[in-house]
Scaffold this motif. Structure first.
Motif, PDB file in Angstrom:
ATOM      1  N   ALA A   1       0.840  -1.204   0.000  1.00  0.00           N
ATOM      2  CA  ALA A   1       0.000   0.000   0.000  1.00  0.00           C
ATOM      3  C   ALA A   1       0.872   1.249   0.000  1.00  0.00           C
ATOM      4  N   GLY A   2       0.285   2.359  -0.412  1.00  0.00           N
ATOM      5  CA  GLY A   2       1.003   3.628  -0.391  1.00  0.00           C
ATOM      6  C   GLY A   2       1.767   3.867  -1.676  1.00  0.00           C
ATOM      7  N   GLY A   3       2.809   4.659  -1.580  1.00  0.00           N
ATOM      8  CA  GLY A   3       3.600   4.991  -2.767  1.00  0.00           C
ATOM      9  C   GLY A   3       5.073   5.052  -2.407  1.00  0.00           C
ATOM     10  N   THR A   4       5.904   4.498  -3.282  1.00  0.00           N
ATOM     11  CA  THR A   4       7.338   4.505  -2.972  1.00  0.00           C
ATOM     12  C   THR A   4       7.953   5.877  -3.257  1.00  0.00           C
ATOM     13  N   ARG A   5       9.056   6.149  -2.569  1.00  0.00           N
ATOM     14  CA  ARG A   5       9.804   7.397  -2.727  1.00  0.00           C
ATOM     15  C   ARG A   5      11.246   7.062  -3.043  1.00  0.00           C
ATOM     16  N   GLU A   6      11.793   7.789  -3.991  1.00  0.00           N
ATOM     17  CA  GLU A   6      13.169   7.551  -4.423  1.00  0.00           C
ATOM     18  C   GLU A   6      14.012   8.773  -4.086  1.00  0.00           C
ATOM     19  N   PRO A   7      14.961   8.619  -3.176  1.00  0.00           N
ATOM     20  CA  PRO A   7      15.739   9.772  -2.725  1.00  0.00           C
ATOM     21  C   PRO A   7      16.622  10.379  -3.823  1.00  0.00           C
ATOM     22  N   LEU A   8      16.643  11.710  -3.843  1.00  0.00           N
ATOM     23  CA  LEU A   8      17.569  12.463  -4.709  1.00  0.00           C
ATOM     24  C   LEU A   8      18.801  12.885  -3.922  1.00  0.00           C
ATOM     25  N   ASP A   9      18.561  13.225  -2.679  1.00  0.00           N
ATOM     26  CA  ASP A   9      19.626  13.646  -1.764  1.00  0.00           C
ATOM     27  C   ASP A   9      19.055  13.426  -0.359  1.00  0.00           C
ATOM     28  N   PRO A  10      19.780  13.776   0.697  1.00  0.00           N
ATOM     29  CA  PRO A  10      19.279  13.428   2.041  1.00  0.00           C
ATOM     30  C   PRO A  10      17.926  14.046   2.403  1.00  0.00           C
ATOM     31  N   VAL A  11      17.480  15.071   1.694  1.00  0.00           N
ATOM     32  CA  VAL A  11      16.233  15.732   2.088  1.00  0.00           C
ATOM     33  C   VAL A  11      15.145  15.726   1.004  1.00  0.00           C
TER      34      VAL A  11
ATOM     35  N   ALA B   1      22.661  11.905  -4.278  1.00  0.00           N
ATOM     36  CA  ALA B   1      23.698  12.783  -3.728  1.00  0.00           C
ATOM     37  C   ALA B   1      23.839  12.526  -2.231  1.00  0.00           C
ATOM     38  N   THR B   2      25.060  12.461  -1.756  1.00  0.00           N
ATOM     39  CA  THR B   2      25.262  12.202  -0.322  1.00  0.00           C
ATOM     40  C   THR B   2      25.022  13.467   0.500  1.00  0.00           C
ATOM     41  N   GLN B   3      25.182  14.627  -0.136  1.00  0.00           N
ATOM     42  CA  GLN B   3      24.908  15.902   0.539  1.00  0.00           C
ATOM     43  C   GLN B   3      23.758  16.605  -0.174  1.00  0.00           C
ATOM     44  N   LYS B   4      23.106  17.495   0.526  1.00  0.00           N
ATOM     45  CA  LYS B   4      22.005  18.260  -0.048  1.00  0.00           C
ATOM     46  C   LYS B   4      22.470  19.002  -1.316  1.00  0.00           C
ATOM     47  N   ILE B   5      21.669  18.870  -2.385  1.00  0.00           N
ATOM     48  CA  ILE B   5      22.008  19.542  -3.644  1.00  0.00           C
ATOM     49  C   ILE B   5      21.794  21.050  -3.470  1.00  0.00           C
ATOM     50  N   LYS B   6      22.823  21.843  -3.813  1.00  0.00           N
ATOM     51  CA  LYS B   6      22.749  23.295  -3.632  1.00  0.00           C
ATOM     52  C   LYS B   6      22.441  23.983  -4.952  1.00  0.00           C
ATOM     53  N   LYS B   7      21.684  25.049  -4.874  1.00  0.00           N
ATOM     54  CA  LYS B   7      21.474  25.839  -6.089  1.00  0.00           C
ATOM     55  C   LYS B   7      22.671  26.754  -6.278  1.00  0.00           C
ATOM     56  N   ARG B   8      22.884  27.132  -7.532  1.00  0.00           N
ATOM     57  CA  ARG B   8      24.022  28.002  -7.821  1.00  0.00           C
ATOM     58  C   ARG B   8      23.522  29.203  -8.611  1.00  0.00           C
TER      59      ARG B   8
END
Ligand code: CTP
Ligand code: CA
Length: 224
Positions: free
Chosen positions: A19-29, A110-117
């Motif tokens: 049940a529910g929906g899966t989530r696929e991480p992009l980065d830790p958050v 990504a092992t760290q949060k992706i930052k905007k530039r």
């Protein structure tokens, strides 16, 4: 309760429901996810338990109360859901894949949060396919086990559903009509239950519990 008339007509049976929906991480958050609430899967778990089955509910990112008397296995990613479902399915008389499984996942996390530039546009997100858990279950299962899928379709509901049933190799496909306020996140559902043998059962717009009971009626009819 069921069409069979007996309140405990699933007694002695073991069933697994995702049940529910899966989530696929992009980065830790952050993650790629979908809007499945898990309500239809929980309704399947409650009705099966009420009819006497031993129920394992593999719950992906849901925020719903644990159904009484049901073994709940919380998961998040498709890989976790796959492992939990295959493990529980080894001993099951039926497996129902009501979860919305992410078709793709980010190729890397990504092992760290992706930052905007400020100096450039964001990188595109490369995706890879996830395994098709329902097709895996259907292809390799203990004798006598029923494998049931769910499909949400927004157009050409019946042709898409029949093609999907054949492609997946499952015994039963419950095809939801979605859009215009039906299905996602709501209390009600409207569906047609397709069987590999060609039978089709229309389930009119109504509570998810009512659809769940009709699904168990069809499953119970197939069991030896
Ligand atoms: N499913 C699965 N594993 C996947 C994708 C889907 O087990 N990687 C299961 C779902 O739990 C559901 C059924 O397959 O029971 C149908 O899901 P659906 O998304 O409708 O099928 P897809 O083959 O992914 O087709 P589409 O391209 O329409 O999304
Ligand atoms: Ca899909």
């Amino acid at each position: 309760r069921g069409a069979a008339g007996s309140a405990r007509d699933l007694a002695g049976r073991r069933v697994v429901i995702s049940a529910g929906g899966t989530r696929e991480p992009l980065d830790p958050v952050r993650y790629l996810g979908n809007r499945s609430s898990g309500k239809q899967g929980y309704a399947l778990a409650r009705t099966a338990a009420a009819r006497g089955a031993a129920v394992t509910l593999v719950a992906a990112n849901t925020a719903l109360p644990d159904p009484a008397g049901v073994t709940v296995v919380p998961v998040s990613t498709t890989e976790e859901l796959r492992d939990a479902v295959h493990k529980a399915a080894a001993e099951a008389d039926a497996v129902v894949m009501a979860a919305a499984v992410a078709d793709f996942r980010p190729a890397s996390r990504a092992t760290q949060k992706i930052k905007k530039r400020d100096d450039r546009e964001p990188e595109p997100i490369a995706l890879v396919r996830n395994p098709d858990i329902l097709a895996e279950l259907a292809a390799d299962r203990p004798a006598g086990q029923l494998v049931v899928g769910f499909a949400a379709e927004t157009e050409d509901v019946l042709p898409n559903g029949r093609a999907k049933l054949a492609r997946k190799g499952c015994d039963i496909l419950v095809v939801n009509r979605v859009g215009e306020g039906i299905a996602f996140g709501t209390e009600e559902n409207e569906a047609v239950i397709l069987e590999a043998g060609g039978a089709e059962t229309e389930v009119p717009h109504g509570p998810k519990e009512a659809l769940a009971d009709r699904v168990w009626d069809v499953v119970a009819r197939h069991w030896p």
